[in-house]
Scaffold this motif. Structure first.
Motif, PDB file in Angstrom:
ATOM      1  N   LEU A   1       0.924  -0.267  -0.971  1.00  0.00           N
ATOM      2  CA  LEU A   1      -0.227  -0.757  -1.732  1.00  0.00           C
ATOM      3  C   LEU A   1      -1.460  -0.427  -0.908  1.00  0.00           C
ATOM      4  O   LEU A   1      -1.465  -0.584   0.312  1.00  0.00           O
ATOM      5  N   LYS A   2      -2.510   0.036  -1.573  1.00  0.00           N
ATOM      6  CA  LYS A   2      -3.755   0.294  -0.839  1.00  0.00           C
ATOM      7  C   LYS A   2      -4.884  -0.491  -1.476  1.00  0.00           C
ATOM      8  O   LYS A   2      -4.918  -0.699  -2.682  1.00  0.00           O
ATOM      9  N   HIS A   3      -5.769  -0.932  -0.617  1.00  0.00           N
ATOM     10  CA  HIS A   3      -6.898  -1.756  -1.021  1.00  0.00           C
ATOM     11  C   HIS A   3      -7.998  -0.832  -1.522  1.00  0.00           C
ATOM     12  O   HIS A   3      -8.420   0.077  -0.819  1.00  0.00           O
ATOM     13  N   ASN A   4      -8.473  -1.050  -2.755  1.00  0.00           N
ATOM     14  CA  ASN A   4      -9.553  -0.199  -3.265  1.00  0.00           C
ATOM     15  C   ASN A   4     -10.913  -0.872  -3.091  1.00  0.00           C
ATOM     16  O   ASN A   4     -11.001  -2.012  -2.618  1.00  0.00           O
TER      17      ASN A   4
ATOM     18  N   GLN B   1      -0.836   0.372  -6.245  1.00  0.00           N
ATOM     19  CA  GLN B   1       0.396   0.965  -5.708  1.00  0.00           C
ATOM     20  C   GLN B   1       0.255   2.480  -5.666  1.00  0.00           C
ATOM     21  O   GLN B   1      -0.265   3.102  -6.588  1.00  0.00           O
ATOM     22  N   ASP B   2       0.737   3.086  -4.581  1.00  0.00           N
ATOM     23  CA  ASP B   2       0.673   4.532  -4.397  1.00  0.00           C
ATOM     24  C   ASP B   2       1.875   4.963  -3.567  1.00  0.00           C
ATOM     25  O   ASP B   2       2.625   4.127  -3.060  1.00  0.00           O
ATOM     26  N   SER B   3       2.055   6.272  -3.432  1.00  0.00           N
ATOM     27  CA  SER B   3       3.153   6.786  -2.619  1.00  0.00           C
ATOM     28  C   SER B   3       2.769   8.136  -2.048  1.00  0.00           C
ATOM     29  O   SER B   3       1.852   8.801  -2.540  1.00  0.00           O
ATOM     30  N   ALA B   4       3.491   8.534  -1.015  1.00  0.00           N
ATOM     31  CA  ALA B   4       3.285   9.831  -0.380  1.00  0.00           C
ATOM     32  C   ALA B   4       4.652  10.388   0.024  1.00  0.00           C
ATOM     33  O   ALA B   4       5.490   9.659   0.568  1.00  0.00           O
ATOM     34  N   VAL B   5       4.863  11.666  -0.249  1.00  0.00           N
ATOM     35  CA  VAL B   5       6.122  12.307   0.119  1.00  0.00           C
ATOM     36  C   VAL B   5       6.119  12.557   1.618  1.00  0.00           C
ATOM     37  O   VAL B   5       5.201  13.170   2.152  1.00  0.00           O
ATOM     38  N   MET B   6       7.152  12.049   2.292  1.00  0.00           N
ATOM     39  CA  MET B   6       7.278  12.216   3.738  1.00  0.00           C
ATOM     40  C   MET B   6       8.192  13.386   4.075  1.00  0.00           C
ATOM     41  O   MET B   6       8.041  14.018   5.112  1.00  0.00           O
ATOM     42  N   LEU B   7       9.177  13.623   3.208  1.00  0.00           N
ATOM     43  CA  LEU B   7      10.189  14.634   3.483  1.00  0.00           C
ATOM     44  C   LEU B   7      10.668  15.219   2.158  1.00  0.00           C
ATOM     45  O   LEU B   7      10.910  14.492   1.206  1.00  0.00           O
TER      46      LEU B   7
ATOM     47  N   TYR C   1      -3.395  -4.962   7.147  1.00  0.00           N
ATOM     48  CA  TYR C   1      -4.640  -5.563   6.670  1.00  0.00           C
ATOM     49  C   TYR C   1      -5.848  -4.764   7.160  1.00  0.00           C
ATOM     50  O   TYR C   1      -6.770  -4.478   6.395  1.00  0.00           O
ATOM     51  N   LEU C   2      -5.853  -4.404   8.449  1.00  0.00           N
ATOM     52  CA  LEU C   2      -6.982  -3.659   9.023  1.00  0.00           C
ATOM     53  C   LEU C   2      -7.108  -2.259   8.413  1.00  0.00           C
ATOM     54  O   LEU C   2      -8.218  -1.751   8.255  1.00  0.00           O
ATOM     55  N   GLN C   3      -5.987  -1.649   8.061  1.00  0.00           N
ATOM     56  CA  GLN C   3      -6.018  -0.300   7.468  1.00  0.00           C
ATOM     57  C   GLN C   3      -6.211  -0.337   5.953  1.00  0.00           C
ATOM     58  O   GLN C   3      -6.405   0.692   5.332  1.00  0.00           O
ATOM     59  N   GLY C   4      -6.112  -1.501   5.361  1.00  0.00           N
ATOM     60  CA  GLY C   4      -6.205  -1.601   3.912  1.00  0.00           C
ATOM     61  C   GLY C   4      -4.945  -1.126   3.216  1.00  0.00           C
ATOM     62  O   GLY C   4      -4.994  -0.677   2.070  1.00  0.00           O
ATOM     63  N   LEU C   5      -3.819  -1.200   3.920  1.00  0.00           N
ATOM     64  CA  LEU C   5      -2.540  -0.759   3.361  1.00  0.00           C
ATOM     65  C   LEU C   5      -1.482  -1.845   3.543  1.00  0.00           C
ATOM     66  O   LEU C   5      -1.511  -2.591   4.515  1.00  0.00           O
ATOM     67  N   LYS C   6      -0.549  -1.899   2.591  1.00  0.00           N
ATOM     68  CA  LYS C   6       0.636  -2.746   2.730  1.00  0.00           C
ATOM     69  C   LYS C   6       1.840  -1.844   2.486  1.00  0.00           C
ATOM     70  O   LYS C   6       2.027  -1.345   1.379  1.00  0.00           O
TER      71      LYS C   6
END
Length: 147
Positions: free
Chosen positions: A15-18, A25-31, A82-87
């Motif tokens: 989850l990213k804070h806008n 909710q978002d995602s990123a391909v790692m592999l 919290y500091l990065q704005g991500l969960k």
């Protein structure tokens, strides 16, 4: 599940804070790894090897496994999030295969090598399909390329 083509992906979900203050909710391909062993079509009258089918249009791989691994929650992790704005929610791992024994129709360029082995591959011009559809179903879309 045994297959001639295997694709593995690992995707980080979070989850990213806008700017509006809500969580999205978002995602990123790692592999993303794809493997293909030499394989052939066999209709009972002979074998035709297929080369480069991973890039063929119409190829749908079967999901062999799909697992979601939740991220561990700690005080330090929560503070950093919290500091990065991500969960961080976790990682979704998916494995897709082309199982051995699958009925396929492959449309491409047929080549015969010096020892008489026939293979189907992507042509320089024209379509390259690997599909579970019958040839009759594909002809409707491929008629303009027929020779």
């Amino acid at each position: 599940m045994r297959g001639v083509i295997v694709e593995e992906t690992a995707e980080q979900h979070f989850l990213k804070h806008n700017d509006a203050g809500s969580w999205i909710q978002d995602s990123a391909v790692m592999l993303s790894v794809s493997k293909e062993v030499p394989w052939y079509l066999d209709d009972g009258t002979g074998r035709v090897y297929v080369v480069g089918a991973r890039s063929a249009a119409g190829l749908i791989l079967t999901v062999a496994s799909e697992v979601f691994e939740e991220s561990g929650r700690t005080l330090v992790r929560g503070t950093l999030d919290y500091l990065q704005g991500l969960k961080m929610l976790g990682v979704k791992r998916t494995e897709r295969v082309l199982p051995t024994g699958t009925s396929l129709t492959v449309v491409g360029e047929a080549i015969k090598d010096d020892v008489g082995t026939i293979r189907i591959q992507r042509p320089h011009k024209g379509p390259f399909y690997a599909s579970s559809k019958s040839i009759d179903q594909l002809i409707v879309n491929l008629g303009k390329w027929a020779k």
